[in-house]
Write an enzyme that holds these catalytic residues in place. Structure first.
Site, PDB file in Angstrom:
ATOM      1  CD  GLU A 127      -2.919   1.210   2.314  1.00 15.27           C
ATOM      2  OE1 GLU A 127      -2.837   0.346   3.203  1.00 15.27           O
ATOM      3  OE2 GLU A 127      -3.727   2.141   2.319  1.00 15.27           O
ATOM      4  N   GLY A 267       3.339   2.046  11.069  1.00 18.74           N
ATOM      5  CA  GLY A 267       3.032   1.163  12.204  1.00 18.74           C
ATOM      6  C   GLY A 267       2.802  -0.283  11.789  1.00 18.74           C
ATOM      7  CB  ALA A 268       0.756  -2.516  11.597  1.00 12.37           C
ATOM      8  CG  MET A 269       0.166  -3.355   4.883  1.00 14.61           C
ATOM      9  SD  MET A 269      -0.801  -1.880   4.412  1.00 14.61           S
ATOM     10  CE  MET A 269      -2.040  -2.636   3.379  1.00 14.61           C
ATOM     11  CD  GLU A 270      -4.834  -1.973   5.703  1.00 18.22           C
ATOM     12  OE1 GLU A 270      -3.855  -1.573   6.377  1.00 18.22           O
ATOM     13  OE2 GLU A 270      -5.473  -1.228   4.940  1.00 18.22           O
ATOM     14  CG  HIS A 303      -5.998   0.705  12.677  1.00 17.46           C
ATOM     15  ND1 HIS A 303      -6.702   1.873  12.649  1.00 17.46           N
ATOM     16  CD2 HIS A 303      -5.461   0.566  11.441  1.00 17.46           C
ATOM     17  CE1 HIS A 303      -6.606   2.421  11.449  1.00 17.46           C
ATOM     18  NE2 HIS A 303      -5.858   1.645  10.696  1.00 17.46           N
ATOM     19  CD  GLU A 304      -2.843  -2.042  10.699  1.00 25.49           C
ATOM     20  OE1 GLU A 304      -3.394  -2.171   9.601  1.00 25.49           O
ATOM     21  OE2 GLU A 304      -2.369  -0.958  11.097  1.00 25.49           O
ATOM     22  CG  HIS A 307      -7.673  -1.704   7.962  1.00 30.90           C
ATOM     23  ND1 HIS A 307      -8.482  -0.727   7.442  1.00 30.90           N
ATOM     24  CD2 HIS A 307      -6.536  -1.065   8.367  1.00 30.90           C
ATOM     25  CE1 HIS A 307      -7.868   0.447   7.538  1.00 30.90           C
ATOM     26  NE2 HIS A 307      -6.688   0.273   8.101  1.00 30.90           N
TER      27      HIS A 307
END
Ligand code: B3K
Ligand code: ZN
Length: 885
Positions: A127, A267-270, A303-304, A307
């Site tokens: 992304e 932070g992170a990726m879903e 959060h992830e 998603h």
């Protein structure tokens, strides 16, 4: 890196894709010096467009094309066109298969986008537009495909091979290599693709969904981190349950995996079924991570995970709709964190963050609506506006529609759009149709940038027994938007009588006796609401829970603020009253400083804080929040022109005054809480966070007294604490203190003790980078030579350079401009290595208009120097050029 003038992309130019990709079959051959990517795509003409057969144009960047076949036939060089960003060819039928082989170089990818190496492992970040650095593709979110991925690699170096979905086959190839195939049955855009290969260990668990399906949960980490996964795993299970209970959302695959990597841009990726996390957003245990870090891990895991529905099952049509998934998902994770911890404290933290940082963005050269009209580089639009203000906009919908109506809206949205790529309009439409309301005017929040001002005045008519509130709304111009139409602003409010009791609220003309807290909808530029049945002039508690992201002005007197601090039934507004009182007291001090007068603090602030400290029945986390003075960054944000020195001097003076006047109650609370901490094992839970928060803020004040007994207590806490929350606070206050010897010893001891833990070393860098004592820049420059520092790791850049430029105002804004020069040098260096990180680090310089003339010239000069420094990435170019416009 760009070679031509970057193009501006406009929302109004959106067109549906010419072709669609039903199936994507990928095979990766991973080697140390190159990776081969074979792709077989099942493509077809998008008949929504028309029946013609236009050329197929695939995105591709930094790819070396080795083979290309259309329906099994190798194409000669005349049958396709290649340029830096795309591959075009002419299909001869409406449905066809395309096979490509490309060579890429993850081993030298420092931008950390596409396929790259973090330490010894391979991982991906696609992304927004990173997939085009992996293979030729229609790299846009409205092209959704079923992916089957085979990963082949050396068995010993990469025993674990992962991709999205479920594992379907695996085997060996010769003596040294092996492979694994994964299939993701859910159609998804390429930005959700993920691959990981490494020597990893995992912790495992399982979750039984609301419909009794068993899901395997796995967190993969490098072996040395295996003892830091439990908190994330517990957070994941809580998130999965919460999303079922609060939004009715069930997980869909048989397995959910998280992988921790050290080098990560955010932070992170879903990624579907295979979330990839910055190690700092997943690893946490008492000895190495603070309470704040534990809460951050919980929130990011949630959060992830959230998603999976708000982002993956229902995704964005184009990147202008980013807030559709991000604003909504932040709203969802905030609701989760509020339910897991103290809801009021969570709201206070979020609002303080929004008002300090998002409001600054909204007032600066990069201001944009939560659905922007145009961009040059989409990576620059993962902003506080898209995320935090986007979440506020969703929150306002919930406030206006009520919890039940909102849930009906989200149910309709998910049911109607499952498997689709949609727009913010589709989201609002689902809310409208589920609730039979017209949200046309509300949608201005999506298209207008800037923070609305809301000036409120009151009028009491004793004869008529009415009390009126008049609201004037306005919104300052932002780039490209001079004039703004009125917003719909939900105002949650209550009215208090002289005893602090809530009065029933009945608007003139209404028959029924109202409840004591209600939401008014301000929709016009000027609007008056008149309450009936008021025998005395009430005191209003406005914008409860911060019901809209606006700057509200009301001529509160200080005694009234003290009264609200004590009596408001809305916890958020009790804190807000305290902040307003503190801002007024600090503004007195700033004015005295400007007039060269002796500084004298308003005793009322001290009295109010004393009564909080002496009241044992209050929530300790709230007391800790209320004892915290507004930050220097916030004070700068609310100033017309930010006077860095005056703000710093005033705030430090107020802190010392609090420390001196309230020494006794602070000392008492500190000792009592430290005693409990000493005798209780660490627990990552709200009431323990609260106790440590109050203990730690008390210690920070007490150390300002420079008393020997406090120093001894601080050293005891530093040496004996069994957790990072207490230890790090002790280190911070020592570093900020004049006790040079103790400071040096503590820093050295800490660095030696945690030399092998990069995330703890980040904290060590951060503490020093943020220290406001003179010589800050030289300390940071010196620390950049430390063996644990590397500019290639984004966490290190944020911990040292980012903390210095964003949190150390007095040193960064040095009068001679050396702080600015330093930051510009780092941005120029990072531009070549990692454009996304370079462009993020720029943001303090973009705020140049906030400062005095001399500083403006210096800051602008550095922006100009960056612009002239050579070949800029589109990321840095966009931010610099817009800042100078
Ligand atoms: N969706 C990602 C952000 C990707 C940023 C790309 N530059 C993480 C998140 O918001 O959940
Ligand atoms: Zn997100």
């Amino acid at each position: 890196m760009r070679t031509e003038q970057p193009k501006v992309i406009h929302l109004k130019d959106y067109q549906a894709p010419e072709y669609l990709i039903d199936e994507t079959h990928l095979t990766f051959e991973l080697y140390e010096d190159r990776t081969l990517v074979h792709a077989r795509l099942a493509l077809r003409r998008n008949l929504e467009r028309d029946q013609s057969l236009p050329p197929l144009v695939l995105h591709g960047q930094e790819l070396e094309l080795l083979a290309l076949a259309l329906d099994g036939r190798q194409l000669g060089p005349k049958e396709y066109q290649l340029d830096e960003n795309q591959l075009s060819l002419q299909p001869d039928s409406p449905a066809f298969s395309l096979e490509t082989t490309v060579c890429i170089h993850p081993e030298s990818n420092t931008a950390l986008e596409g396929l790259y190496k973090s330490g010894k492992m391979f991982c991906t970040q696609c992304e927004a537009e990173g997939f085009r650095k992996i293979t030729y593709y229609l790299d846009r979110p409205d092209v959704m495909s079923v992916f089957t991925t085979t990963v082949k690699a050396d068995k010993k170096r990469y025993p674990i091979l992962l991709s999205n979905g479920n594992p379907v086959a695996s085997g060996t190839e010769g003596d040294d290599r092996h492979w694994a195939t994964w299939n993701d049955p859910f159609k998804k855009p390429a930005y959700l693709f993920a691959l990981v290969a490494g020597d990893l260990k995992s912790v495992e668990d399982s979750f039984t969904t609301m419909n009794d399906r068993e899901v395997a949960l796995r967190i993969y980490v490098e072996p040395e981190n295996i003892d830091k996964c439990q908190h994330a795993l517990d957070s994941l299970k809580r998130s999965m349950r919460w999303d079922e209970q609060v939004y009715g959302r069930e997980y869909d695959l048989d397995i959910f995996m998280i992988v921790a990597v050290s080098d990560f841009n955010m932070g992170a990726m879903e990624n579907k079924g295979l979330n990839i996390f910055n190690s700092g957003a997943v690893l946490a245990r008492a000895e190495t991570a603070t309470d704040a870090a534990h809460q951050r891990v919980e929130a990011i895991v949630a959060h992830e995970y959230f998603h999976n529905w708000s982002g993956n099952r229902v995704t964005c049509r184009d990147w202008f709709q980013l807030s559709l998934k991000e604003g909504f998902t932040v709203f969802r994770d905030a609701g989760f964190s509020a339910d897991m911890n103290s809801a009021t404290v969570k709201r206070i933290e979020d609002v303080a963050y929004l008002r300090t940082h998002q409001f600054a963005e909204d007032a600066g050269p990069m201001a944009h609506p939560i659905r922007p009209d145009s961009f040059i580089e989409i990576s620059n639009f993962y902003t506080l506006t898209i995320y935090e203000k986007g979440s506020e906009v969703v929150g306002m919908l919930r406030t206006l529609l009520g919890a039940e109506g909102f849930r009906q809206g989200t149910d309709l949205y998910f049911a109607r759009h499952d498997g689709q790529a949609v727009t913010c309009d589709d989201f609002v439409k689902a809310m409208e149709e589920a609730n039979q309301v017209d949200l046309t005017q509300f949608k201005r929040w999506y298209s207008q940038a800037g923070t609305p001002h809301l000036a409120v005045s009151e009028h009491f008519d004793a004869g008529a027994r009415t009390y009126s509130l008049t609201f004037h709304q306005s919104c300052p111009p932002t780039p490209g938007q001079k004039h703004k139409e009125p917003f719909v602003i939900p105002i949650a409010l209550g009215l208090l009588d002289q005893n602090g009791q809530e009065l029933p609220l009945r608007l003139q003309g209404e028959q029924t006796v109202g409840s004591s807290s209600r939401v008014l909808s301000v929709t016009q530029a000027k609007q008056t609401f008149t309450f009936a049945g008021m025998t005395h002039k009430p005191l209003p508690s406005l914008l409860r829970g911060f019901s809209a992201p606006v700057k509200l002005e009301f001529p509160y007197e200080r005694d009234q603020l003290m009264f609200l601090m004590q009596h408001d039934s809305d916890g958020f507004n009790r804190w807000e009253a305290g902040q307003r009182l503190a801002v007024q007291a600090l503004h007195d001090l700033i004015a005295q400083y400007h007039c060269n007068e002796t500084l004298v603090i308003d005793q009322r602030l001290l009295t109010a804080l004393r009564s909080l400290l002496e009241n044992d029945s209050l929530d300790q986390a709230m007391v800790a929040e209320m004892l915290s003075l507004p930050s220097e960054a916030y004070l700068a944000e609310i100033s017309e022109t930010a006077d860095v020195e005056a703000i710093h001097v005033a705030r430090e003076f107020a802190r010392k005054a609090i420390a001196q006047t309230l020494f006794e109650p602070l000392w008492q609370r500190y000792q009592a809480n430290r005693e409990v901490s000493r005798s209780t094992p660490y627990v990552a839970h709200a009431e323990h966070f609260a106790r440590r928060a109050l203990q730690n803020i008390a210690l920070a004040y007490l150390m300002l007294s420079e008393k020997a007994e406090v120093l001894a207590a601080c050293l005891e806490q530093f040496e004996q604490a069994d957790n990072m929350t207490e230890r790090l606070t002790a280190l911070v206050v020592l570093v900020h203190s004049p006790f040079e010897e103790e400071k040096a010893t503590a820093l050295a001891w800490f660095a030696e003790r945690f030399a092998n833990d990069p995330l703890v070393m980040d904290q060590w860098f951060g503490v020093q980078a943020g220290c406001p004592l003179p010589g800050g820049l030289e300390r940071v420059q010196h620390l950049m030579q430390h063996p644990a520092f590397t500019i290639k790791n984004p966490n290190k850049v944020r911990a040292l350079i980012g903390a210095f430029a964003n949190q150390n105002h007095v040193n960064f804004h040095r009068r001679d401009g050396a702080g600015y020069r330093f930051l510009a040098d780092q941005v120029i260096m990072l531009n070549a290595l990692n454009p996304q990180i370079a462009s993020r680090q720029l943001s303090p310089l973009t705020r140049w208009r906030k400062f005095d003339q001399a500083r403006q010239v210096l800051m602008k000069g550095e922006l100009e120097r960056i612009l002239a420094s050579g070949e800029l990435s589109s990321d840095v170019y966009e931010v610099v050029s817009k800042s100078l416009a």
